[in-house]
Design an enzyme around this catalytic site. Structure first.
Site, PDB file in Angstrom:
ATOM      1  CG  ASN A  10      11.390  -3.502 -56.906  1.00  0.00           C
ATOM      2  OD1 ASN A  10      11.982  -2.510 -56.465  1.00  0.00           O
ATOM      3  ND2 ASN A  10      10.065  -3.600 -56.917  1.00  0.00           N
ATOM      4  CE  LYS A  12       8.873  -5.106 -53.775  1.00  0.00           C
ATOM      5  NZ  LYS A  12       7.710  -5.883 -53.315  1.00  0.00           N
ATOM      6  CG  HIS A 100       5.781  -2.491 -57.992  1.00  0.00           C
ATOM      7  ND1 HIS A 100       5.099  -2.728 -56.819  1.00  0.00           N
ATOM      8  CD2 HIS A 100       6.644  -3.527 -58.142  1.00  0.00           C
ATOM      9  CE1 HIS A 100       5.548  -3.859 -56.295  1.00  0.00           C
ATOM     10  NE2 HIS A 100       6.483  -4.365 -57.075  1.00  0.00           N
ATOM     11  CD  GLU A 102       5.403  -3.074 -53.181  1.00  0.00           C
ATOM     12  OE1 GLU A 102       6.398  -2.369 -53.357  1.00  0.00           O
ATOM     13  OE2 GLU A 102       5.472  -4.305 -52.952  1.00  0.00           O
ATOM     14  CD  GLU A 172       6.107  -7.693 -59.447  1.00  0.00           C
ATOM     15  OE1 GLU A 172       7.121  -8.258 -59.024  1.00  0.00           O
ATOM     16  OE2 GLU A 172       5.776  -6.556 -59.078  1.00  0.00           O
ATOM     17  N   GLY A 178       5.560 -10.533 -51.527  1.00  0.00           N
ATOM     18  CA  GLY A 178       5.987 -10.413 -50.142  1.00  0.00           C
ATOM     19  C   GLY A 178       5.253 -11.332 -49.187  1.00  0.00           C
ATOM     20  CB  SER A 217       6.804 -15.210 -53.052  1.00  0.00           C
ATOM     21  OG  SER A 217       6.129 -14.347 -52.148  1.00  0.00           O
ATOM     22  N   GLY A 238      11.715  -9.342 -55.438  1.00  0.00           N
ATOM     23  CA  GLY A 238      11.757  -8.352 -54.362  1.00  0.00           C
ATOM     24  C   GLY A 238      12.671  -8.808 -53.242  1.00  0.00           C
TER      25      GLY A 238
HETATM   26  P1  13P Z   1       8.702 -10.272 -53.455  1.00  0.00           P
HETATM   27  O1  13P Z   1       9.688 -11.027 -54.299  1.00  0.00           O
HETATM   28  O2  13P Z   1       9.296  -9.761 -52.167  1.00  0.00           O
HETATM   29  O3  13P Z   1       7.417 -11.002 -53.286  1.00  0.00           O
HETATM   30  O4  13P Z   1       8.354  -8.915 -54.284  1.00  0.00           O
HETATM   31  C1  13P Z   1       7.941  -9.026 -55.591  1.00  0.00           C
HETATM   32  C2  13P Z   1       7.898  -7.657 -56.175  1.00  0.00           C
HETATM   33  O5  13P Z   1       7.023  -6.882 -55.887  1.00  0.00           O
HETATM   34  C3  13P Z   1       8.976  -7.276 -57.104  1.00  0.00           C
HETATM   35  O6  13P Z   1       8.686  -6.082 -57.750  1.00  0.00           O
END
Ligand code: 13P
Length: 255
Positions: A10, A12, A100, A102, A172, A178, A217, A238
């Site tokens: 992803n 983003k 998601h 976010e 997640e 992140g 992560s 991510g």
């Molecule tokens: P990270 O791998 O950067 O922690 O992000 C995870 C994520 O939100 C994937 O959709």
């Protein structure tokens, strides 16, 4: 029940369409047919890069899936700034993320909206990746399983076993996204297994066919231990998916 692994990158709101072409080409140089036989691989660019990535995938006949990060549940209409599932299907998109964290936290997505998106995605023969996960406050209050199963049942509401089988779930935990703070494989597997049990209670055998990913992560150093867990079928990656070298190492987690 053997479920094929699935590793999804992803991106983003990163990587413009020119950069995206290079990232996908570099990724394809690092993977071979044996890798794709072992795991399904998909990238999830921003909307502006979907067409460019689709063109590369088609021209080079790459066995890489194409995903989108979001969609609207309506077919068309006065929804300025939105993109419909039908539009994505026309671009040969295979996967669409729904719910998601976010989008839930920053853009006010509710379980009901997520449920409508999942159904719209399925109605266009694409695979929804329904994202669920608790915040740190919720984890510390002991609410993890209640939150996660609530989001799960909300997102899958009104669906039959076939539709559920066609859906991918991504667990997640928000506190692991992140932050560099991955859930331990044991913590991740505990929740993922609870998700499979909840699916089984509602949809029976279908639960054994649903792929459940872990995200938060994920990197080349922790993916193998996560994948070793029986119920974890893949990763939603991510930050570490933006670099083709690190993403290829995650895809080839067994090496
Ligand atoms: P990270 O791998 O950067 O922690 O992000 C995870 C994520 O939100 C994937 O959709």
């Amino acid at each position: 029940m053997v479920r094929k692994g699935l590793i999804v990158g992803n991106w983003k709101m990163n990587i413009n369409h020119l950069e995206a072409i290079q990232v996908v080409q570099k990724l394809s140089y690092r993977l071979d047919l044996g890798d794709y036989e072992r795991v399904d691989v998909a990238v999830v660019p921003a909307f502006t890069a979907l067409r460019s990535v689709q063109t590369v995938i088609e021209a080079d006949r790459l066995p890489i899936g194409l995903g989108a990060q979001n969609c609207h549940w309506e077919e068309s209409g006065a929804f300025t700034g939105e993109v419909s599932a039908g539009m994505l299907a026309k671009l040969s998109v295979n996967y669409v993320l729904a719910g998601h964290s976010e989008r839930r936290a920053l853009f006010g997505e509710t379980d009901d909206m997520v449920n409508r998106k999942v159904k719209a995605i399925l109605s266009h023969q694409m695979t929804p990746i329904l994202c669920v996960g608790e915040t740190l406050d919720q984890r510390e209050a002991g609410e993890t399983l209640a939150v996660v199963t609530g989001q799960l049942m909300g997102g899958l509401s009104g669906m039959d076993a076939d539709a559920v089988t066609s859906t991918v779930i991504a667990y997640e935990p928000v506190w692991a996204i992140g932050t560099g703070q991955t859930a331990t494989p044991e913590d991740a597997a505990e929740v993922v297994s609870a998700i499979r049990v909840a699916l089984g209670e509602r949809w029976g055998d279908a639960a054994e066919h649903v792929r459940i990913l872990y995200g938060g992560s994920v990197n080349a150093g922790n993916i193998a231990a996560l994948m070793a867990k029986r119920d974890i079928d893949g990763g939603l990656v991510g930050g570490a998916s933006l670099d083709p070298d690190s993403f290829a190492s995650i895809v080839r987690y067994w090496i």
